[in-house]
Scaffold this active site. Sequence first.
Site, short mmCIF file in Angstrom:
data_model
loop_
_atom_site.label_atom_id
_atom_site.label_comp_id
_atom_site.label_asym_id
_atom_site.label_seq_id
_atom_site.Cartn_x
_atom_site.Cartn_y
_atom_site.Cartn_z
N GLU A 1 97.48 38.91 -83.77
CA GLU A 1 96.70 39.65 -82.62
C GLU A 1 98.12 40.38 -81.97
O GLU A 1 99.30 39.96 -81.82
CB GLU A 1 96.23 38.91 -81.42
CG GLU A 1 97.08 37.78 -81.06
CD GLU A 1 96.66 36.93 -79.86
OE1 GLU A 1 95.31 36.58 -80.21
OE2 GLU A 1 97.26 36.84 -78.70
N CYS B 1 101.21 28.22 -83.41
CA CYS B 1 102.54 28.03 -82.89
C CYS B 1 102.83 26.31 -83.18
O CYS B 1 101.74 25.65 -82.73
CB CYS B 1 102.90 28.41 -81.68
SG CYS B 1 104.63 28.20 -81.26
N CYS C 1 99.55 26.72 -73.39
CA CYS C 1 99.46 27.94 -74.28
C CYS C 1 98.31 27.86 -75.17
O CYS C 1 98.17 26.95 -76.32
CB CYS C 1 100.64 28.28 -75.05
SG CYS C 1 100.97 29.62 -76.24
N SER D 1 111.13 37.00 -77.12
CA SER D 1 110.99 35.96 -76.00
C SER D 1 111.26 34.46 -76.99
O SER D 1 110.66 34.30 -78.10
CB SER D 1 109.63 35.79 -75.52
OG SER D 1 109.40 34.80 -74.76
N LEU E 1 111.72 29.21 -69.92
CA LEU E 1 112.39 28.00 -69.56
C LEU E 1 111.13 27.17 -68.81
O LEU E 1 111.15 25.91 -69.01
CB LEU E 1 113.44 28.36 -68.24
CG LEU E 1 114.32 27.30 -67.82
CD1 LEU E 1 114.97 26.92 -68.79
CD2 LEU E 1 115.02 27.85 -66.73
N CYS F 1 98.71 35.38 -74.42
CA CYS F 1 99.22 35.03 -75.60
C CYS F 1 98.28 33.95 -76.39
O CYS F 1 97.85 33.00 -76.02
CB CYS F 1 100.48 34.07 -75.25
SG CYS F 1 101.08 33.33 -76.76
N1 SAH Z 1 107.14 31.42 -78.52
C1 SAH Z 1 107.78 32.36 -77.68
C2 SAH Z 1 106.99 33.65 -77.26
C3 SAH Z 1 105.66 33.61 -77.27
S1 SAH Z 1 104.90 33.18 -75.60
C4 SAH Z 1 108.04 31.69 -76.04
O1 SAH Z 1 107.23 30.79 -75.80
O2 SAH Z 1 108.74 32.48 -75.49
C5 SAH Z 1 105.49 34.39 -74.79
C6 SAH Z 1 105.34 33.98 -73.08
O3 SAH Z 1 103.79 33.79 -72.86
C7 SAH Z 1 105.99 32.65 -73.03
O4 SAH Z 1 106.72 32.85 -71.81
C8 SAH Z 1 104.63 31.64 -72.76
O5 SAH Z 1 105.14 30.78 -71.61
C9 SAH Z 1 103.64 32.81 -71.94
N2 SAH Z 1 102.37 32.10 -71.76
C10 SAH Z 1 101.78 31.29 -72.62
N3 SAH Z 1 100.42 30.89 -72.43
C11 SAH Z 1 100.29 31.39 -71.23
C12 SAH Z 1 99.43 31.36 -70.21
N4 SAH Z 1 98.18 30.62 -70.60
N5 SAH Z 1 99.35 31.87 -69.07
C13 SAH Z 1 100.56 32.83 -68.82
N6 SAH Z 1 101.65 32.66 -69.64
C14 SAH Z 1 101.46 32.16 -70.84
FE1 SF4 Z 2 104.61 28.55 -78.98
FE2 SF4 Z 2 105.70 30.24 -77.00
FE3 SF4 Z 2 103.10 29.33 -76.91
FE4 SF4 Z 2 104.90 27.74 -76.57
S1 SF4 Z 2 104.39 29.42 -75.20
S2 SF4 Z 2 103.11 27.10 -77.77
S3 SF4 Z 2 106.44 28.37 -78.02
S4 SF4 Z 2 104.05 30.76 -78.30
#
Ligand code: SAH
Ligand code: SF4
Length: 387
Positions: free
Chosen positions: A97, A117, A124, A198, A222, A376
Amino acid sequence: MVLSMKKRSATDFDLVELEALLLSTGIEKYRGRQIFEWLYGKGVAAFEGMTNIPARVARRLREAGIEPVGSVVERRVCAKDAAEKSAARLADGSVTEFVLIRHGRRNTLCLSTQVGCAVGCVFCASGSRGFVRNLTAGEIADQYAHALGSLQAGERISNIVVMGMGEPMLNLDAVLGAVERLHASWGANIGLNRITISTVGYVDAMRRLAGSRLATNLAISLHAPTDDMRRLLIPHGPAVSVGELVNAGVEYSRTTGKDVSVEYVAIGGVNCQPAHARSLAKLLRRTGIKANIIPFNPWRPAEPQRDGPSSVKARAVSETGQEGVEKGRVSGAEPDAVVLKRPSVAEVTAFHRELERRGIPATIRASRGGDVAAACGQLALRTPPRA
Ligand code: SAH
Ligand code: SF4
């Protein structure tokens, strides 16, 4: 004997490789630049729309098993807030996506790098389905071509964020290949300062990216000011302390001169109390790293498929669930369930203010597209894979 020919896409190749392939099939070398101009300059993803590519060239490429792209856009959903999310079907039936976020003239495209992932952050959607496979450089570049093709006249893609499904540092070769296609003058010709990758914090890969000629801006996910809190939210993440991770970010910005920021998903009642802001401020003081606060966007797991993974159910997230997370478990809930909720506006504002008061530049990022599951990994989760 049946010879099976592996299908490939033009996006699988860089210019030198495509030109070599064209010459080997008796096609003029300059067709390579023309095909890429259609793909990365205009978002035309079918030979039929490439008006200066003769039918005989298209036919010969097809005979050699080459199509312009290796994926098809299957669903496109527009949110009320101008985020447009697309699910693309890959050659093996799995789904990825990408999201186009419109903000005036500055449109940002968010790309995925993996199907699922392996890291499994508890908040996530991408992580909830586990890891399926890495995307290839071509499959990542396809997302750009598809998004470009969906623009209205006069619109352009000004920024790329690699923040969709997957962990880019666990698929760095393909990600570098995609950045090459996005940055090269024969590709999309986008400046590296307008691309942000990221990561959840694999420092060796971050160093590799810093040392490459394709170093982009970096966002470090972080999410917590202490190691204990971080382990709770990212139980299977990289073995690095928050201090080491921030240091690696500082090193990255010194080596590359690129922007480094941290992302902080604020989860109601969990990691965004004023005390967390104070320890985060301590961690980021004098680093030049700014903080991006992302209010947690609750999502619902897809309807369980008959033979689907039970982990989807186990990670059910509820907006109205019980408060508080204790050692990753919520009392009374099923053993693996972590109940997370959206933070209140007051919580996020106080967290933001506390950071700024302590001299840390911070922004609150609207989690766009919530009404179409556009955060995401959420649309792909609802688009079942096909064999
Ligand atoms: N794996 C990498 C990049 C993809 S996730 C990473 O973790 O940085 C990209 C961003 O989307 C991350 O900062 C993650 O914390 C955020 N994210 C994932 N699920 C989310 C959610 N349900 N609500 C808000 N942000 C979310
Ligand atoms: Fe993977 Fe980024 Fe989602 Fe964490 S936030 S599960 S590292 S995609």
